[in-house]
Write an enzyme that holds these catalytic residues in place. Structure first.
Site, short mmCIF file in Angstrom:
data_model
loop_
_atom_site.label_atom_id
_atom_site.label_comp_id
_atom_site.label_asym_id
_atom_site.label_seq_id
_atom_site.Cartn_x
_atom_site.Cartn_y
_atom_site.Cartn_z
N ARG B 229 0.85 -1.18 0.00
CA ARG B 229 0.00 0.00 0.00
C ARG B 229 0.89 1.23 0.00
NH1 ARG B 229 -3.85 -2.55 -1.41
NH2 ARG B 229 -5.69 -3.11 -0.20
N HIS B 277 -0.66 0.87 -9.75
CA HIS B 277 -1.37 -0.07 -8.85
C HIS B 277 -1.95 -1.24 -9.66
CE1 HIS B 277 -3.47 -0.23 -4.67
NE2 HIS B 277 -3.26 -1.44 -5.15
#
Lengths: 314, 314
Positions: B229, B277
């Site tokens: 993350r 991502h």
């Protein structure tokens, strides 16, 4: 007894140092300073000069510095009855599989496009197949091809191999000989070439092969990766296939002429990756150790391993 | 009984189509068109709006769309006693390991430099360590980290993991907790971060960590790869470490702010790879199938699997 290195443009120091570290008793010589040719019993060679090996009457075995032996086999150039030994080395195999894995993933994951997006500061995701939807085909299922196949399968890829003889590996489809080449290509999205260079395989990566690669894959289009020998590929056909759509991209580690000449269109093609024959660099420590093991076998009357067959050229 | 999707900016069509393909009997709803809130028994959520899940009196379980559940856990935001279920999916795991393997190999094989050589038509080999000389360290040894570790080991890398609890995996060194973090970093050339985001791990990829990475590795210098993350990393520290020498390069799939803002220096840093991502995109077919399996378990009185622990946040 003496051991001769014929190293072409490899610097000899590293090879000598590595061998002395393993065995201080060997009488080591480096071409062209051969000394008494009658002393030479074993030779490690890379691209030996024409006829060089014919001059040594007591030669027992010729070891190849690379995985391929094409640089040694030339008509009438080898002393009769002297075995040519291929290097089969876990370190070399590991390095080749690193190269194959990296470049297969690079194409599979569409990283060329993401690099381009980054250069434009563009944040954009693309659809992405899983490895389990991408079909990798490996031409040449010897030590190197089999190891790469096994590792690619373990990453999830659908893997098939094409080889002269049928292979039996769990989870890997085996295609055999010219008769099954088309079927092999038709199910292949990413083609990896690790063939030995022989009269049969010279120029095999050509327009016919590219045309038969699967056009219905989940990625951007057919890809070829050649980490075998440059003479396996027809570079004119590669460029034409890239521009005509039979190939989407290519990663080439080997070339018809090496170093790749500055005027080659491969250097600057937007979908070609050029590497300088670095896929699996021979590690002097590992190769010398392998040779010492073979010399020991020979001295104790055991058969040498991995002897190349002059009839098929590998 | 109804099933609710809260999908943030994911297009719902693909999720609905995939679920209907698996089970035509379900009453599917998509936030904000919830209909009667009393009907909702299960929900699949990605970044649910604050308080949204508190309004459903008959909710039995909350499924996370991604591997991490940090986007769900917020203080006072969850109905008491309703389990939050992590997605543990072989397809997602496979995709993450593809990403990790590709980028580890890319750094290990010095491909950034070779790309630069190609742009200059320069044919030049570099010294190259084998995978067996390169030490990869994985922070976070859950489903994703363990799979990546196993596959990297199989490629030959020296692999260690760092995690809250000691792991026992053949051939992989396990480091545990803050007390062993420094030792873990000191033996790591390529650091891969797959940690869950929790109050404990927020900002853990910082100047201290980069400073402690091994500086005596066989490659170009310490590398960090973050596919966990964005909030795990301090981007200011990454840039400073790259410019100051504590880091040689970085591959980042996640960022403090996503999309990564155009003014971020990461976009253009010569030794940073930015991906949007995309390391392990959730496959609607696979995730819906996993959820159906869990719903079936629940209905037949079996315990749900992979329930997140609110106390440690993953």
């Amino acid at each position: 007894m003496a051991f001769l290195y014929i190293l072409d443009d490899w610097p000899p120091e590293e090879w000598l140092r590595a061998m002395r570290h393993l065995d201080t008793s060997l009488d080591l010589r480096v071409w062209p300073d051969v000394g008494r040719v009658k002393d030479i019993e074993f030779a490690l060679v890379w691209k030996p000069p024409a006829g060089a090996l014919l001059e040594m009457p007591n030669l027992k075995a010729i070891f190849s510095l690379g995985a391929g032996v094409d640089h040694i086999f030339r008509v009438g150039d080898l002393p009769e009855g002297v075995p040519v030994v291929r290097v089969v080395d876990a370190n070399l195999t590991m390095r080749m599989s690193e190269y194959v894995m990296m470049h297969v993933l690079w194409h599979h994951r569409r990283q060329r496009i993401y690099d381009h997006f980054q250069s434009e500061r563009k944040w954009r995701g693309l659809s992405q197949a899983g490895a389990n939807e991408t079909r990798v085909g490996i031409m040449g299922m010897g030590e190197l091809g089999s190891d790469a196949a096994r590792k690619l399968m373990m990453m999830g890829f659908k893997v098939a191999g094409w080889s002269q003889s049928r292979k039996h590996m769990d989870g890997i489809d085996s295609f055999q000989g010219r008769g099954e080449l088309k079927a092999f290509l038709n199910r292949t999205d990413i083609l990896v070439c690790l063939l030995p260079l022989t009269p049969d395989t010279r120029g095999i990566l050509n327009a016919f092969v590219f045309k038969e690669l699967a056009k219905d894959g989940p990625g951007d289009g057919p890809v070829v990766i050649n980490a075998g020998r440059g003479e396996l590929q027809v570079e004119e056909d590669i460029v034409a296939a890239l521009d005509g759509g039979d190939l989407y991209a290519a990663t080439l580690d080997v070339f018809e002429e090496e170093p790749l000449p500055p005027h080659s269109p491969l250097w600057t093609h937007p979908r070609v990756t050029v590497t300088p024959h670095n896929s699996a660099v021979s590690d002097p420590r590992a190769i010398n150790a392998y040779i010492l093991k073979q010399i020991k076998r020979h001295r104790t009357g055991e058969a040498l391993e991995n002897i190349a067959n002059p009839a098929n050229g590998y």
